[in-house]
Design an enzyme around this catalytic site. Structure first.
Site, short mmCIF file in Angstrom:
data_model
loop_
_atom_site.label_atom_id
_atom_site.label_comp_id
_atom_site.label_asym_id
_atom_site.label_seq_id
_atom_site.Cartn_x
_atom_site.Cartn_y
_atom_site.Cartn_z
N GLU A 156 9.28 7.71 5.88
CA GLU A 156 9.42 8.52 7.09
C GLU A 156 10.33 7.84 8.11
OE1 GLU A 156 6.54 11.67 8.22
OE2 GLU A 156 5.16 9.97 7.94
N HIS B 143 4.50 6.99 -6.23
CA HIS B 143 4.55 5.52 -6.10
C HIS B 143 4.58 4.99 -7.53
CE1 HIS B 143 3.01 1.84 -3.62
NE2 HIS B 143 4.07 1.56 -4.36
N GLY C 62 7.29 15.09 10.68
CA GLY C 62 7.07 15.24 9.25
C GLY C 62 6.13 16.39 8.97
N ALA D 65 0.83 -1.20 0.00
CA ALA D 65 0.00 0.00 0.00
C ALA D 65 0.87 1.26 0.00
CB ALA D 65 -0.91 0.00 1.23
N THR D 66 0.43 2.26 -0.71
CA THR D 66 1.15 3.52 -0.75
C THR D 66 1.36 4.10 0.65
OG1 THR D 66 0.36 3.97 -2.98
CG2 THR D 66 1.17 5.86 -1.73
N LEU E 128 7.46 3.82 5.54
CA LEU E 128 8.85 3.38 5.44
C LEU E 128 9.78 4.55 5.13
CD1 LEU E 128 8.47 0.06 3.44
CD2 LEU E 128 9.14 0.31 5.84
N MET F 89 4.34 2.44 2.15
CA MET F 89 5.59 2.92 1.55
C MET F 89 5.97 4.27 2.15
SD MET F 89 6.60 3.79 -2.41
CE MET F 89 5.79 5.39 -2.39
N ARG G 172 11.13 17.52 7.38
CA ARG G 172 10.81 17.34 8.79
C ARG G 172 11.27 18.58 9.53
NH1 ARG G 172 9.14 12.38 9.63
NH2 ARG G 172 9.34 12.47 11.88
#
Length: 126
Positions: free
Chosen positions: A36, A62, A55, A27-28, A34, A31, A106
């Protein structure tokens, strides 16, 4: 400075499992998580006690699907530090190809001060 994280895609990481689609692939939003996490891995250990990064901006494409059982690696490279804002070039790849890329920002905050603002918001203040 760079950070990397890896994940083997399981059913719990697929679009149907998290409600972001119907196809059984990574799933987007997972992703993005991950990406972050890779950014956190790049800088969190360098921050003084009582500080964290949050963030604030993400611009990611994607590009390709990753099936269950395949490993994904996300990487975040610091490209700029401007005051409290840290900018990253980010990417994610599976065992075959690049699956995502973009930029991420961030901001470094004092956790105690940030929590005070959140508590005021809960109490109806500004």
């Amino acid at each position: 400075m760079a950070g990397t994280v890896e994940l083997v895609v399981g059913e719990e990481h697929t679009a149907p499992s998290i409600g972001s689609g119907k196809v059984r692939v990574l799933a987007t939003p997972v992703m993005i998580n991950l990406i972050e996490a890779a950014a956190l891995a790049a800088i969190e250990h360098l921050l003084p006690g009582g500080y964290q990064s949050l963030g604030t901006h993400l611009d990611v494409r994607h590009l390709a699907a990753t099936p269950v059982g395949m490993k994904v690696r996300a990487t975040a490279d610091v490209t700029k530090v401007d005051g409290r804002t840290v900018t990253f070039k980010v990417s994610a790849s599976d065992e075959k190809e690049l699956i995502g890329e973009g930029t991420h920002e961030r901001v470094v905050v004092n956790v105690a001060k940030f929590d005070q603002r959140v508590q005021r918001k809960l109490k109806g203040g500004s």
